[in-house]
Design a protein around this motif. Structure first.
Motif, PDB file in Angstrom:
ATOM      1  N   MET A  23       0.832  -1.211   0.000  1.00  0.00           N
ATOM      2  CA  MET A  23       0.000   0.000   0.000  1.00  0.00           C
ATOM      3  C   MET A  23       0.866   1.261   0.000  1.00  0.00           C
ATOM      4  SD  MET A  23      -3.150  -0.826   2.602  1.00  0.00           S
ATOM      5  CE  MET A  23      -3.720   0.860   2.413  1.00  0.00           C
ATOM      6  N   LEU A  24       0.256   2.338  -0.462  1.00  0.00           N
ATOM      7  CA  LEU A  24       0.961   3.610  -0.506  1.00  0.00           C
ATOM      8  C   LEU A  24       1.182   4.167   0.895  1.00  0.00           C
ATOM      9  CD1 LEU A  24      -1.073   5.325  -3.386  1.00  0.00           C
ATOM     10  CD2 LEU A  24       1.181   4.268  -3.573  1.00  0.00           C
ATOM     11  N   ASP A  25       2.230   4.951   1.026  1.00  0.00           N
ATOM     12  CA  ASP A  25       2.491   5.677   2.268  1.00  0.00           C
ATOM     13  C   ASP A  25       1.794   7.036   2.141  1.00  0.00           C
ATOM     14  OD1 ASP A  25       3.499   7.252   4.317  1.00  0.00           O
ATOM     15  OD2 ASP A  25       5.485   6.325   4.255  1.00  0.00           O
ATOM     16  N   LEU A  57      -7.699  -3.957 -12.201  1.00  0.00           N
ATOM     17  CA  LEU A  57      -6.848  -3.435 -11.128  1.00  0.00           C
ATOM     18  C   LEU A  57      -7.665  -2.677 -10.088  1.00  0.00           C
ATOM     19  CD1 LEU A  57      -3.966  -2.799  -9.979  1.00  0.00           C
ATOM     20  CD2 LEU A  57      -4.106  -0.657 -11.278  1.00  0.00           C
ATOM     21  N   PHE A  58      -8.561  -1.817 -10.526  1.00  0.00           N
ATOM     22  CA  PHE A  58      -9.243  -0.902  -9.614  1.00  0.00           C
ATOM     23  C   PHE A  58     -10.441  -1.548  -8.918  1.00  0.00           C
ATOM     24  CE2 PHE A  58      -7.319   1.538 -13.112  1.00  0.00           C
ATOM     25  CZ  PHE A  58      -6.382   2.248 -12.383  1.00  0.00           C
ATOM     26  N   GLN A  59     -10.655  -2.836  -9.172  1.00  0.00           N
ATOM     27  CA  GLN A  59     -11.752  -3.551  -8.532  1.00  0.00           C
ATOM     28  C   GLN A  59     -11.388  -3.985  -7.110  1.00  0.00           C
ATOM     29  OE1 GLN A  59     -14.507  -3.653 -10.719  1.00  0.00           O
ATOM     30  NE2 GLN A  59     -15.532  -3.857  -8.740  1.00  0.00           N
ATOM     31  N   ASN A  60     -10.095  -4.173  -6.872  1.00  0.00           N
ATOM     32  CA  ASN A  60      -9.616  -4.569  -5.544  1.00  0.00           C
ATOM     33  C   ASN A  60      -9.834  -3.422  -4.556  1.00  0.00           C
ATOM     34  OD1 ASN A  60      -7.311  -4.473  -3.450  1.00  0.00           O
ATOM     35  ND2 ASN A  60      -7.273  -6.615  -4.133  1.00  0.00           N
ATOM     36  N   ASN A  61     -10.469  -3.714  -3.424  1.00  0.00           N
ATOM     37  CA  ASN A  61     -10.853  -2.662  -2.484  1.00  0.00           C
ATOM     38  C   ASN A  61      -9.670  -1.899  -1.904  1.00  0.00           C
ATOM     39  OD1 ASN A  61     -13.613  -2.958  -2.736  1.00  0.00           O
ATOM     40  ND2 ASN A  61     -13.729  -4.554  -1.152  1.00  0.00           N
ATOM     41  N   GLU A  62      -8.590  -2.610  -1.546  1.00  0.00           N
ATOM     42  CA  GLU A  62      -7.409  -1.942  -0.985  1.00  0.00           C
ATOM     43  C   GLU A  62      -6.747  -1.051  -2.031  1.00  0.00           C
ATOM     44  OE1 GLU A  62      -6.353  -1.829   2.154  1.00  0.00           O
ATOM     45  OE2 GLU A  62      -8.197  -2.915   2.616  1.00  0.00           O
ATOM     46  N   ILE A  63      -6.666  -1.564  -3.249  1.00  0.00           N
ATOM     47  CA  ILE A  63      -6.067  -0.769  -4.333  1.00  0.00           C
ATOM     48  C   ILE A  63      -6.949   0.431  -4.646  1.00  0.00           C
ATOM     49  CG2 ILE A  63      -5.469  -0.799  -6.785  1.00  0.00           C
ATOM     50  CD1 ILE A  63      -4.589  -3.708  -6.409  1.00  0.00           C
ATOM     51  N   ASP A  66      -6.319   3.161  -2.221  1.00  0.00           N
ATOM     52  CA  ASP A  66      -5.093   3.900  -2.528  1.00  0.00           C
ATOM     53  C   ASP A  66      -5.336   4.946  -3.608  1.00  0.00           C
ATOM     54  OD1 ASP A  66      -3.528   2.691  -0.656  1.00  0.00           O
ATOM     55  OD2 ASP A  66      -2.335   1.493  -2.054  1.00  0.00           O
ATOM     56  N   PHE A  67      -6.004   4.536  -4.676  1.00  0.00           N
ATOM     57  CA  PHE A  67      -6.178   5.457  -5.805  1.00  0.00           C
ATOM     58  C   PHE A  67      -7.207   6.536  -5.503  1.00  0.00           C
ATOM     59  CE2 PHE A  67      -3.772   2.292  -8.102  1.00  0.00           C
ATOM     60  CZ  PHE A  67      -3.018   3.075  -8.976  1.00  0.00           C
ATOM     61  N   PHE A  68      -8.170   6.233  -4.659  1.00  0.00           N
ATOM     62  CA  PHE A  68      -9.082   7.291  -4.228  1.00  0.00           C
ATOM     63  C   PHE A  68      -8.312   8.353  -3.434  1.00  0.00           C
ATOM     64  CE2 PHE A  68     -13.493   5.041  -4.197  1.00  0.00           C
ATOM     65  CZ  PHE A  68     -13.428   4.964  -5.574  1.00  0.00           C
ATOM     66  N   TYR A  69      -7.341   7.921  -2.629  1.00  0.00           N
ATOM     67  CA  TYR A  69      -6.553   8.870  -1.855  1.00  0.00           C
ATOM     68  C   TYR A  69      -5.700   9.737  -2.788  1.00  0.00           C
ATOM     69  CZ  TYR A  69      -4.019  10.817   2.092  1.00  0.00           C
ATOM     70  OH  TYR A  69      -3.506  11.680   3.027  1.00  0.00           O
ATOM     71  N   VAL A  70      -5.086   9.091  -3.779  1.00  0.00           N
ATOM     72  CA  VAL A  70      -4.295   9.840  -4.763  1.00  0.00           C
ATOM     73  C   VAL A  70      -5.185  10.832  -5.504  1.00  0.00           C
ATOM     74  CG1 VAL A  70      -2.903   9.673  -6.866  1.00  0.00           C
ATOM     75  CG2 VAL A  70      -2.622   7.974  -5.047  1.00  0.00           C
ATOM     76  N   VAL A 119       3.631   7.001  -7.084  1.00  0.00           N
ATOM     77  CA  VAL A 119       2.614   5.940  -7.117  1.00  0.00           C
ATOM     78  C   VAL A 119       3.083   4.770  -7.964  1.00  0.00           C
ATOM     79  CG1 VAL A 119       0.248   5.372  -7.829  1.00  0.00           C
ATOM     80  CG2 VAL A 119       0.716   7.549  -6.679  1.00  0.00           C
ATOM     81  N   ARG A 120       3.821   5.051  -9.023  1.00  0.00           N
ATOM     82  CA  ARG A 120       4.282   3.984  -9.914  1.00  0.00           C
ATOM     83  C   ARG A 120       5.331   3.083  -9.240  1.00  0.00           C
ATOM     84  NH1 ARG A 120       6.754   4.187 -14.183  1.00  0.00           N
ATOM     85  NH2 ARG A 120       5.728   2.393 -15.127  1.00  0.00           N
ATOM     86  N   GLN A 121       5.949   3.564  -8.177  1.00  0.00           N
ATOM     87  CA  GLN A 121       6.868   2.696  -7.424  1.00  0.00           C
ATOM     88  C   GLN A 121       6.111   1.521  -6.804  1.00  0.00           C
ATOM     89  OE1 GLN A 121       9.247   4.891  -4.576  1.00  0.00           O
ATOM     90  NE2 GLN A 121       9.483   6.632  -5.989  1.00  0.00           N
TER      91      GLN A 121
END
Length: 385
Positions: free
Chosen positions: A1-3, A135-141, A144-148, A28-30
């Motif tokens: 997960m992203l920091d 990719l964006f179907q996974n809840n944790e992912i 992350d992208f909602f936060y970005v 994010v790409r890291q």
């Protein structure tokens, strides 16, 4: 997960919006190397217009400079009307068009679209494109992208609010000046639209034109003659041929205009407006009467030494002025205008700008008809529309 803390620190750096977006994209790409593209598009009436894109894949960059019509009933229209995000697990499921083809060619297969909402209105959409399906179907992912997306949205809203504040102050100054300007309000709108169209068309020839450039020239071209506010009535409203002394007075409106903008910036709290934004506006105002051969004013600049934004506005302004009835002249026919523009190519006008205008006359005349003068609304101003 992203920091998320690290993301917040990146977003707080003292950089312009596009640089911050680039830094966020690389960070994010890291964690998600399958992410290849982030694109922010703004909403302009019934069209989408790209504001900024980060993309690792070589693609048809010309598409970035085209407006996309929002179709009624489309998923994009629903994002806007319902302020809801959209996930596409397989881009092949989208209706086929040039943009979808570009995404496919670049290897993108999934997408997340996130609306940027300001005062209960969607002002833009952030698109994330990935080379991993679902990719964006996974809840944790997705979290992350909602936060970005929220970080980018917050940054974009700050830009939007600063720009709106600047535009309101400029428009007040323009309205004050326009009360004394014999030009119609629609002429000013047309100048912005012609200039925007020419800038879009010139992207095939001028790599220095960015999506930011296009948005700026549409917004700032109408301010080109703001300095006329300080020209005496006997000169400004004269229907006679100017004497050399009167011409010298009228020519000062470019200098006066630049001074007016400097005063607006100095008096208002505009410390957050990028210096290049103000420079772009001043370039249009000061240099729209320069001539390509160096015989213009106020500085006698020539060729590429004249800022590109000024070269574009010069042609747009003269093109519309010749077609329009003025107190001292009847409107010219389109054939007469074409003949004049061709004759002045390389002398008054940038030859490349002339070429692009003449190759796209239908588009220019559509703009003229769409924003035709309306005598009953002569003093209604609308610049950044």
């Amino acid at each position: 997960m992203l920091d998320y803390y690290k993301l917040d620190l990146i977003a707080r750096k003292n950089k312009k919006f596009t640089s911050l977006t680039s830094d966020i994209f690389e960070y994010v790409r890291q964690f998600y190397p399958c992410l290849g593209r982030i694109s922010l598009v703004t909403i302009d009436g019934d069209c989408l217009s790209t504001y900024h894109t980060e993309d690792i894949a070589p693609s048809d960059q010309s598409l970035e400079f085209e407006e996309i019509v929002i179709r009624q009933g489309s998923s994009i229209e629903q994002i806007i009307s319902q302020s809801q995000y959209r996930i596409i697990n397989n881009i092949n499921q989208l209706p086929d068009n040039r943009h979808v083809q570009m995404l496919k060619t670049s290897g993108y297969v999934s997408s997340l679209a996130y609306p940027v909402v300001h005062h209960d209105k969607v002002i833009s959409i952030i698109f994330f494109n990935s080379k991993t399906p679902h990719l964006f179907q996974n809840n944790e992912i997705k979290k992350d992208f909602f936060y970005v997306a929220q970080i980018i949205a917050t940054l974009q809203i700050l830009v939007f609010e600063r720009q709106s504040h600047f535009d309101k102050l400029l428009t007040i100054a323009l309205k004050i000046g326009h009360e004394r300007d014999p030009e119609t309000a629609q002429h000013l709108v047309r100048i912005g639209r012609y200039s925007e169209a020419l800038a879009r068309l010139l992207t095939k020839h001028k790599p220095e034109i960015t999506t930011e450039f296009i948005h700026r020239i549409k917004c700032y071209a109408p301010f080109h003659d703001i300095g006329k506010y300080r020209i005496p009535d006997e000169v400004l409203f004269s229907t006679n041929t100017f004497s050399s002394a009167e011409r010298a007075i009228m020519n000062k409106h470019t200098i006066y205009g630049e001074e007016i903008i400097a005063n607006v910036v100095d008096m208002a709290d505009l410390t957050n407006i990028p210096s290049e934004e103000v420079t772009f506006l001043k370039n249009i105002i000061r240099h729209h009467h320069e001539a390509f051969d160096g015989t213009g004013h106020p500085d006698g600049l020539s060729n590429v030494h004249i800022p590109l934004e000024a070269r574009i506005v010069t042609l747009a302004d003269v093109f519309d002025a010749l077609l329009t009835k003025r107190p001292y002249k009847d409107p010219w026919t389109l054939d007469q205008v074409i003949e004049f523009v061709k004759a002045k190519s390389g002398y008054l006008f940038d030859p490349l700008c002339v070429q692009v205008l003449l190759e796209n006359l239908d588009e220019m005349m559509t703009i003229r008809q769409t924003f035709a003068d309306e005598p009953s609304e002569e003093h209604r101003l609308s610049t950044c529309v």
